[in-house]
Design a protein around this motif. Structure first.
Motif, PDB file in Angstrom:
ATOM      1  N   HIS A   1       5.243  -1.549  11.904  1.00  0.00           N
ATOM      2  CA  HIS A   1       5.111  -3.031  11.839  1.00  0.00           C
ATOM      3  C   HIS A   1       3.264  -2.854  12.231  1.00  0.00           C
ATOM      4  O   HIS A   1       2.892  -3.902  11.576  1.00  0.00           O
ATOM      5  CB  HIS A   1       5.908  -3.879  12.392  1.00  0.00           C
ATOM      6  N   GLU A   2       2.892  -3.122  13.454  1.00  0.00           N
ATOM      7  CA  GLU A   2       1.677  -3.012  13.743  1.00  0.00           C
ATOM      8  C   GLU A   2       0.586  -1.792  13.733  1.00  0.00           C
ATOM      9  O   GLU A   2      -0.683  -1.804  12.925  1.00  0.00           O
ATOM     10  CB  GLU A   2       1.760  -2.741  15.712  1.00  0.00           C
ATOM     11  N   ARG A   3       0.987  -0.896  13.061  1.00  0.00           N
ATOM     12  CA  ARG A   3       0.154   0.715  12.454  1.00  0.00           C
ATOM     13  C   ARG A   3      -0.006  -0.276  11.173  1.00  0.00           C
ATOM     14  O   ARG A   3      -0.979  -0.025  10.307  1.00  0.00           O
ATOM     15  CB  ARG A   3       1.043   1.466  12.400  1.00  0.00           C
ATOM     16  N   ARG A   4       0.735  -1.254  10.285  1.00  0.00           N
ATOM     17  CA  ARG A   4       0.576  -1.457   8.743  1.00  0.00           C
ATOM     18  C   ARG A   4      -0.619  -2.483   8.994  1.00  0.00           C
ATOM     19  O   ARG A   4      -1.225  -2.408   8.282  1.00  0.00           O
ATOM     20  CB  ARG A   4       1.356  -1.731   8.136  1.00  0.00           C
ATOM     21  N   GLN A   5      -0.586  -2.936   9.899  1.00  0.00           N
ATOM     22  CA  GLN A   5      -0.796  -4.846  10.404  1.00  0.00           C
ATOM     23  C   GLN A   5      -2.607  -4.450  10.957  1.00  0.00           C
ATOM     24  O   GLN A   5      -3.447  -4.844  10.348  1.00  0.00           O
ATOM     25  CB  GLN A   5      -0.531  -5.469  11.409  1.00  0.00           C
ATOM     26  N   ALA A   6      -2.681  -3.241  11.261  1.00  0.00           N
ATOM     27  CA  ALA A   6      -3.754  -2.797  11.807  1.00  0.00           C
ATOM     28  C   ALA A   6      -4.708  -2.016  10.468  1.00  0.00           C
ATOM     29  O   ALA A   6      -6.030  -2.254  10.522  1.00  0.00           O
ATOM     30  CB  ALA A   6      -3.737  -1.408  12.840  1.00  0.00           C
ATOM     31  N   ILE A   7      -3.745  -1.445   9.698  1.00  0.00           N
ATOM     32  CA  ILE A   7      -4.597  -0.995   8.327  1.00  0.00           C
ATOM     33  C   ILE A   7      -4.703  -2.025   7.368  1.00  0.00           C
ATOM     34  O   ILE A   7      -5.911  -2.301   7.420  1.00  0.00           O
ATOM     35  CB  ILE A   7      -3.693  -0.336   7.833  1.00  0.00           C
ATOM     36  N   VAL A   8      -4.668  -3.302   7.735  1.00  0.00           N
ATOM     37  CA  VAL A   8      -4.613  -4.153   6.782  1.00  0.00           C
ATOM     38  C   VAL A   8      -6.144  -5.209   7.137  1.00  0.00           C
ATOM     39  O   VAL A   8      -6.948  -5.351   6.289  1.00  0.00           O
ATOM     40  CB  VAL A   8      -3.907  -5.306   6.509  1.00  0.00           C
ATOM     41  N   GLU A   9      -5.633  -4.724   8.665  1.00  0.00           N
ATOM     42  CA  GLU A   9      -6.911  -5.938   9.291  1.00  0.00           C
ATOM     43  C   GLU A   9      -8.528  -4.642   9.313  1.00  0.00           C
ATOM     44  O   GLU A   9      -9.243  -5.185   9.291  1.00  0.00           O
ATOM     45  CB  GLU A   9      -7.481  -6.239  10.740  1.00  0.00           C
ATOM     46  N   THR A  10      -7.920  -3.806   9.368  1.00  0.00           N
ATOM     47  CA  THR A  10      -9.432  -2.815   9.192  1.00  0.00           C
ATOM     48  C   THR A  10      -9.946  -2.251   7.604  1.00  0.00           C
ATOM     49  O   THR A  10     -11.041  -1.643   7.381  1.00  0.00           O
ATOM     50  CB  THR A  10      -9.152  -1.458   9.522  1.00  0.00           C
ATOM     51  N   ALA A  11      -8.602  -3.035   6.747  1.00  0.00           N
ATOM     52  CA  ALA A  11      -9.516  -2.653   5.007  1.00  0.00           C
ATOM     53  C   ALA A  11     -10.667  -3.560   4.942  1.00  0.00           C
ATOM     54  O   ALA A  11     -10.528  -4.143   5.336  1.00  0.00           O
ATOM     55  CB  ALA A  11      -8.494  -2.383   4.399  1.00  0.00           C
TER      56      ALA A  11
END
Length: 362
Positions: free
Chosen positions: A352-362
């Motif tokens: 979950h945290e990995r996917r959230q980090a991807i969204v935040e850096t996109a």
């Protein structure tokens, strides 16, 4: 926690060690809970309950678990199955099963551990459906389920639909042909929890047995109750160990007082967060905070038992004076492996945290 009736509290307290060490008391747990009316807590009055909220049921399970996790584990499985029926659109199924469940005449078991792992992407569904000549049957195995009372039970199971179609959730009866209960699992403790495996071989399932036709839609809605009621076991056990520690604090061990106070504050905060999230239903759309509460409560249980050990000293290691502590130590060892286990929760949260980090850096 809910204040238990005196007779129930006395019975659980006096039988706690036997319920942990032996299986022959399993048949007594549900009738005792039913006679005290705690199974009806949080169930709408229109459905035969005492009214209230799911948080009231959490408090009741915590209170029972503070005296015996075996009894609390049975209570959790049974009350969670009741909650499944309350959240099911199948009124006929609810009307058929609920009276016997609330009266303790029949056991309800939550066989959705595999389903909760499936929902989090941890594993595939282990039960499959097939249709032949218009008859739907299910086949597979539930490897670890509690409250499979020998006198009769109904168990919830998530099923992969025939031909890869939509998974659904069904209630399966021990009276049905093709349902086989294993002997009780040889657990380290909590032996009276009627924990066993269930083999399903061509079990017929009609529309009247369907808790919900779409597991993907329904499981996220019921997961907060599943985990919230489960968290009650940790709350009860932690509170009991902390209370036992406080009783043993004296001039030689008062150095532990600050640790007890800190852990008690952490427990109060986690309990409050759980209650607030269940009350406003925030955990349905955002389950990650609920997962973190479950992890935190497990850590609090571990810390509380270790404080009780430190406060008890060598007596805790002696067979008779330390018997109740040794039971709580075994109970605490079970908390990390209840599905979803701590390893599974940490894996899901990391993703979950990995996917959230991807969204935040996109």
């Amino acid at each position: 926690m809910v204040q238990l009736p005196t007779e129930l509290k006395s019975w659980i307290a006096s039988n706690a060690d036997d319920l942990d060490e032996r299986a022959d008391g399993a048949a007594s747990i549900l009738p005792r809970l039913a006679d005290a009316d705690v199974l009806r807590i949080g169930v709408p009055r229109a459905q035969g309950g005492l009214g209230g909220h799911i948080n009231d049921a959490v408090g009741a399970i915590a209170a029972v678990s503070s005296h015996s996790l075996a009894a609390g584990f049975v209570f959790w499985g049974h009350r969670t199955f009741i909650e499944y029926l309350l959240q099911s659109p199948n009124e006929r199924l609810r009307d058929r099963l609920l009276p016997d469940l609330l009266s303790g005449r029949r056991a309800g078991a939550t066989g959705l551990s595999n389903a909760m792992k499936f929902l989090s992407g941890v594993e595939a569904l282990q039960i499959k459906a097939a249709v032949q000549d218009g008859v739907r049957t299910v086949t597979g195995k539930l490897p670890w389920v509690t409250n499979l009372r020998a006198a009769g039970f109904d168990v919830a199971a998530a099923v992969q639909g025939e031909g890869g179609s939509t998974p659904f959730v069904a209630s399966l009866s021990s009276d049905s042909a093709g349902v086989r209960r294993s002997p009780d699992l040889a657990l380290m403790g909590m032996r009276a929890s009627s924990t066993a495996a269930v083999d399903l071989n061509g079990v017929r399932v009609s529309e009247d047995d369907i808790i919900h036709p779409d597991a993907g839609v329904w499981l996220p809605q019921v997961r907060p109750a599943f985990l919230g009621l489960q968290c009650a076991m940790s709350i009860g056990l932690a509170k009991r160990s902390l209370a036992e520690t406080e009783l043993r604090l004296n001039k030689n061990r008062d150095v532990l007082a600050a640790d007890v106070d800190a852990l008690s504050r952490d427990l109060d905060i986690a309990e409050g967060q759980l209650a607030a999230g269940l009350l406003d239903a925030r955990f349905i759309a955002a389950p990650a905070p609920l997962f973190r509460i479950r992890l935190q409560l497990a850590a609090i249980v571990s810390g509380a038992v270790q404080l009780e050990l430190a406060a008890s000293g060598g007596q805790a290691y002696l067979s008779e004076p330390g018997r109740s502590f040794q039971r709580r130590l075994r109970e605490a060892a079970f908390v990390p492996i209840i599905t979803p286990s701590l390893v599974q929760l940490k894996t899901v949260l990391r993703e979950h945290e990995r996917r959230q980090a991807i969204v935040e850096t996109a």
